[in-house]
Write a protein that holds these residues in place. Structure first.
Motif, short mmCIF file in Angstrom:
data_model
loop_
_atom_site.label_atom_id
_atom_site.label_comp_id
_atom_site.label_asym_id
_atom_site.label_seq_id
_atom_site.Cartn_x
_atom_site.Cartn_y
_atom_site.Cartn_z
N SER A 111 0.85 -1.19 0.00
CA SER A 111 0.00 0.00 0.00
C SER A 111 0.88 1.24 0.00
N GLN A 112 0.39 2.29 -0.61
CA GLN A 112 1.08 3.58 -0.60
C GLN A 112 0.11 4.62 -0.01
N PRO A 113 0.08 4.70 1.34
CA PRO A 113 -0.88 5.61 1.98
C PRO A 113 -0.68 7.07 1.58
N PRO A 161 -6.25 -6.88 -2.54
CA PRO A 161 -6.78 -5.52 -2.43
C PRO A 161 -8.15 -5.46 -3.12
N GLU A 162 -9.07 -4.79 -2.50
CA GLU A 162 -10.39 -4.60 -3.10
C GLU A 162 -10.96 -3.28 -2.59
N ARG A 163 -11.16 -2.37 -3.51
CA ARG A 163 -11.58 -1.02 -3.16
C ARG A 163 -10.65 -0.45 -2.08
N ALA A 164 -11.16 -0.04 -0.95
CA ALA A 164 -10.32 0.61 0.07
C ALA A 164 -9.95 -0.34 1.19
N SER A 165 -9.84 -1.63 0.88
CA SER A 165 -9.56 -2.59 1.93
C SER A 165 -8.78 -3.76 1.36
N PHE A 222 -9.26 -6.33 6.05
CA PHE A 222 -8.12 -5.80 6.79
C PHE A 222 -7.84 -4.37 6.33
N ASP A 223 -7.36 -3.56 7.27
CA ASP A 223 -6.99 -2.18 6.94
C ASP A 223 -5.73 -2.20 6.07
N GLY A 271 -2.93 -3.29 8.41
CA GLY A 271 -3.12 -4.74 8.45
C GLY A 271 -4.12 -5.19 9.51
N GLU A 272 -4.64 -4.26 10.28
CA GLU A 272 -5.58 -4.62 11.36
C GLU A 272 -6.88 -5.17 10.78
N VAL A 273 -7.51 -6.05 11.55
CA VAL A 273 -8.78 -6.64 11.14
C VAL A 273 -9.87 -5.57 11.18
N GLU A 274 -10.57 -5.43 10.07
CA GLU A 274 -11.74 -4.55 10.01
C GLU A 274 -13.01 -5.36 10.18
#
Ligand code: FES
Length: 162
Positions: A94-96, A117-121, A131-132, A136-139
């Motif tokens: 990811s490139q925040p 990766p799928e959309r914003a997650s 996951f964020d 990497g945290e569980v959403e």
């Protein structure tokens, strides 16, 4: 008549045995994986357990892959993510913000499917864990543990493992 009774008992034992084994396999399959070891060779000799307690320190990079050219910085959208590999293992990049890249193992902490990766997650296709993409945290479960981070550095216009 004794033969029939013996056959019945054997059948029950066989069914009981397979039931218990099946139950154990189901339990093993449902348990959150916490070994952090993704290096299994599929030969079946791995007991699947380690002695480190499993929660780990959050970083599980394939250390022998340090220095590997992983991706072009330009291939990772700012605010987005891509799939890649490091040391042959699937990872997510990811490139925040422009020039800042974070990476995570793409192996789902639920039952080891490959997260994408799928959309914003980051989304696991097997049971829908999310996951964020920046931590990497569980959403969303069923996964309970975050995706382990993988160290990467930006060197000019390239993303390098390590
Ligand atoms: Fe079950 Fe990923 S393997 S949610």
């Amino acid at each position: 008549m004794d033969d029939a009774r013996e056959l019945s008992r054997r059948t029950a034992l066989a069914l009981g045995g397979s039931g218990a084994l099946g139950g154990a396999l189901i339990l093993a399959g449902c348990a959150p994986t916490d070994s952090g070891d993704s290096g299994g060779d599929g030969a079946g000799a791995d007991s699947g357990s380690t002695t480190d307690g499993g929660s780990g320190d959050g970083a599980s990079a394939p250390t022998d892959a340090a220095g590997e050219d992983v991706a072009a910085l330009a291939d990772i959208p700012v605010g987005g993510s891509i799939s890649a590999t490091i040391g042959g293992e699937p990872v997510l990049l990811s490139q925040p913000t422009a020039g800042e890249v974070v990476a995570f193992s793409a192996i789902c902490t639920h039952q080891r499917c490959t997260v994408a990766p799928e959309r914003a997650s980051f989304v696991c296709p097997c049971h829908g864990s999310m996951f964020d993409p920046t931590t990497g945290e569980v959403e969303q479960g069923p996964a309970l543990e975050p995706l382990p981070s993988v160290p990467v550095t930006v060197d000019g216009d390239r993303v390098i493992a390590g």
